[in-house]
Design a protein around this motif. Structure first.
Motif, mmCIF file in Angstrom:
data_model
loop_
_atom_site.group_PDB
_atom_site.id
_atom_site.type_symbol
_atom_site.label_atom_id
_atom_site.label_comp_id
_atom_site.label_asym_id
_atom_site.label_seq_id
_atom_site.Cartn_x
_atom_site.Cartn_y
_atom_site.Cartn_z
ATOM 1 N N ARG A 199 -10.165 -0.718 2.666
ATOM 2 C CA ARG A 199 -9.767 0.601 2.196
ATOM 3 C C ARG A 199 -8.434 1.034 2.798
ATOM 4 N NH1 ARG A 199 -12.894 6.308 3.461
ATOM 5 N NH2 ARG A 199 -11.540 7.634 2.228
ATOM 6 N N ARG B 261 -13.614 -2.704 -14.945
ATOM 7 C CA ARG B 261 -13.618 -1.861 -13.748
ATOM 8 C C ARG B 261 -14.716 -0.806 -13.834
ATOM 9 N NH1 ARG B 261 -8.707 -0.578 -13.936
ATOM 10 N NH2 ARG B 261 -7.942 -2.283 -12.644
ATOM 11 N N ARG C 83 0.822 -1.205 0.000
ATOM 12 C CA ARG C 83 0.000 0.000 0.000
ATOM 13 C C ARG C 83 0.860 1.261 0.000
ATOM 14 N NH1 ARG C 83 -5.289 0.005 1.438
ATOM 15 N NH2 ARG C 83 -6.265 -1.997 1.814
ATOM 16 N N GLU D 209 -1.601 -0.887 -8.446
ATOM 17 C CA GLU D 209 -2.249 -0.005 -9.419
ATOM 18 C C GLU D 209 -2.849 1.218 -8.744
ATOM 19 O OE1 GLU D 209 -5.119 -2.272 -11.499
ATOM 20 O OE2 GLU D 209 -3.670 -3.453 -12.645
ATOM 21 N N ILE D 210 -3.525 0.995 -7.615
ATOM 22 C CA ILE D 210 -4.140 2.111 -6.901
ATOM 23 C C ILE D 210 -3.077 3.093 -6.430
ATOM 24 C CG2 ILE D 210 -5.409 2.716 -4.796
ATOM 25 C CD1 ILE D 210 -6.964 0.089 -5.160
ATOM 26 N N TYR D 211 -1.965 2.573 -5.916
ATOM 27 C CA TYR D 211 -0.893 3.447 -5.441
ATOM 28 C C TYR D 211 -0.358 4.321 -6.584
ATOM 29 C CZ TYR D 211 3.683 4.895 -3.711
ATOM 30 O OH TYR D 211 4.779 5.636 -3.367
ATOM 31 N N TRP E 201 -7.281 4.120 -15.794
ATOM 32 C CA TRP E 201 -7.632 3.100 -14.806
ATOM 33 C C TRP E 201 -9.151 2.968 -14.675
ATOM 34 C CZ3 TRP E 201 -10.103 3.381 -9.991
ATOM 35 C CH2 TRP E 201 -9.957 2.269 -9.159
ATOM 36 N N GLY F 149 -11.612 1.778 -5.348
ATOM 37 C CA GLY F 149 -10.716 0.819 -5.980
ATOM 38 C C GLY F 149 -10.547 -0.437 -5.144
ATOM 39 N N CYS F 150 -10.402 -0.256 -3.843
ATOM 40 C CA CYS F 150 -10.303 -1.414 -2.951
ATOM 41 C C CYS F 150 -11.640 -2.143 -2.849
ATOM 42 C CB CYS F 150 -9.837 -0.977 -1.564
ATOM 43 S SG CYS F 150 -8.121 -0.402 -1.494
ATOM 44 N N VAL G 248 -10.467 7.027 -5.273
ATOM 45 C CA VAL G 248 -9.723 5.963 -5.946
ATOM 46 C C VAL G 248 -9.359 4.867 -4.951
ATOM 47 C CG1 VAL G 248 -7.542 5.388 -7.073
ATOM 48 C CG2 VAL G 248 -8.818 7.388 -7.808
ATOM 49 N N THR G 249 -8.875 5.278 -3.774
ATOM 50 C CA THR G 249 -8.489 4.303 -2.759
ATOM 51 C C THR G 249 -9.688 3.522 -2.242
ATOM 52 O OG1 THR G 249 -6.656 5.727 -2.075
ATOM 53 C CG2 THR G 249 -7.326 4.006 -0.545
#
Length: 466
Positions: free
Chosen positions: A353, A250, A194, A223-225, A244, A345-346, A341-342
């Motif tokens: 999260r 997605r 993370r 990817e999120i990072y 993304w 996305g999670c 996004v975090t």
């Protein structure tokens, strides 16, 4: 604080659920004059999207000024700065001494090579080199700064020992816990993923002998990072986030959870077109209108008021900072996009999260002051701290953001449900604890609901799991 101190002072057990947006109020709210939609609190409109305006405030984390030990930690900042200053000076002095010695040696070598045919010509340069390097001048300078560095580190160590409290393990607050290190190492590895420390996470997993981690677990975090880093301060790049979010699979998942991320990205892109000053205003307006038709029009139904505000802001193109819509240029909009996004996305990949490690550490830090006080109360009574099943009082600092499990109190016995006394759903829809069901008078296996006159069999009840 080191990770060992986390083990001593923050062990509250792993979090079994840490999903999307946490319910309730934040125990350590950070004052933000903007709502989650990036609008000042005084500019809410009655038709604003509830998804963008009703989210709870961000959790400030264990570094918040009201977190336990923060004041004590700040008291050693001065000594830490002095140690860093002494370290920098020691490094600069050492490097300068080495450079001076190398320069003298190179100069001596050049003079000797120039007069190589004269046997006695080497004596003068060598003698001069001895004078420059001899006598311990260079070594003395380095040694002086070394002493200063050691003194600064010693003062820092004493300040830490003096200001920070005694570890919880020495005060007896922590119970002796035996746990499997493998899940803990797995938790640390996920935390490293993370945080963007991908190589360190892979090395930890290898050295700790963890089972190969499923790529579906850590690849979404990577990817999120990367997307959040691109959106963050200093970059403000929308391309990675748009790519993304535009992924077909997605995009469908984001739509299924009613995510506001696509609208937030479209709004940031639109503001990026109308905010800066431009030489050709007509071309800029044409570009903004084309972007509104292609991107914003699809959000007109779900975000009507927000789209209307953006179109009104178009009238102030090039001078948005002096308009009623200056809040559209706030960094809060970018921060909210990073949060979304975090969170979303999670959520779409079934991951928490926030980091379990960070949550456990923060919860331990917030709970410690109350645990210290309760331990002294328990010791003064006839109870044994290591054998009590539940704490005498509620830890209020953990309510809200750290409430991950539902709590049920039986309306008959007023007892809180436990794994041994779970809540039971009756045929009529009322819920009481299992112990209350057993205490109700029965005719055979039939009984009446204590709340309504519905008669039912014990076999018709269902145990509920929190």
């Amino acid at each position: 604080l080191s990770y060992s101190s986390f083990c001593e002072e923050g062990v509250l057990g792993p979090c079994s659920r840490f999903g999307s947006r946490p319910p309730g109020e934040d125990p350590v709210p950070k004052p933000i004059p903007w709502d989650r939609g990036g609008r000042p609190a005084s500019q809410h409109s009655p038709t604003s999207s509830p998804r963008l305006t009703s989210a709870p405030p961000r959790y400030a984390g264990p570094s918040d000024a009201r977190a336990p030990n923060f004041v004590h930690a700040m008291s050693v900042v001065g000594e830490l700065r002095q140690a860093k200053k002494a370290q920098a000076l020691h490094t600069a002095t050492t490097l300068a001494a080495i450079d001076s010695a190398l320069q003298a040696i190179e100069s001596c070598r050049a003079e000797i090579a120039q007069d190589a045919m004269d046997v006695g010509s080497a004596e003068a340069p060598v003698h001069q080199l001895k004078q420059q390097l001899g006598g311990g001048k260079l070594v003395g300078k380095v040694a002086k700064e070394q002493k200063a560095l050691h003194a600064a580190i010693s003062k820092l160590s004493k300040a830490v020992d003096k200001k920070l409290p005694v570890p919880a393990s020495e005060k007896g607050v922590c119970r002796p816990v035996v746990f499997d290190p493998a899940p803990l190492n797995h938790m640390i590895a996920l935390h490293l993923y993370r945080s963007g420390h991908f190589d360190a996470a892979a090395s930890l997993a290898k050295e700790a002998g963890l089972a190969p981690m499923d790529p579906s677990t850590y690849e979404p975090l990577m990817e999120i990072y990367q997307v959040v880093q691109a959106l963050g301060e200093g970059s403000r790049d929308l391309s990675a986030a748009k790519q993304w979010a535009d992924d077909e699979a997605r995009r469908a998942k984001l739509a299924a959870i009613d995510s506001t991320l696509p609208f937030q990205l479209a709004r940031l892109e639109f503001v990026g077109v109308i905010a800066p000053r431009a030489e050709d205003e007509a071309a800029r307006r044409a570009k903004a209108l084309a972007l509104a038709q292609s991107s914003l029009s699809k959000f007109a139904e779900g975000h009507t008021s927000e789209v209307m505000e953006l179109m009104s802001a178009l009238l102030w193109a090039g001078r948005l900072d002096a308009s009623p819509y200056a809040w559209l240029m706030s960094d809060v909009l970018w921060d909210d996009a990073c949060d979304t996004v975090t969170a979303d996305g999670c959520r779409v990949v079934g991951l928490p999260r926030e980091s379990h490690l960070g949550v456990a550490f923060a919860a331990g830090m917030l709970a410690l002051p109350t645990l210290y006080k309760m331990q002294s109360v328990v010791k003064s009574s006839s109870l044994d701290w290591n054998t009590i099943d539940e704490l005498p009082v509620q830890i209020e600092s953990l309510e809200g953001h750290f409430a991950f499990h539902s709590i049920f109190s039986c309306p008959l016995s007023r007892e809180q449900a436990t794994p041994d006394n779970p809540p039971v759903l009756l045929k009529c829809g009322h819920v009481i604890c299992l112990a209350s069901v057993r205490r109700i008078p029965k005719r055979g296996s039939a009984f009446k609901c204590p709340t309504c006159p519905t008669e039912q069999e014990v076999a018709e009840t269902r145990v509920l799991y929190l």
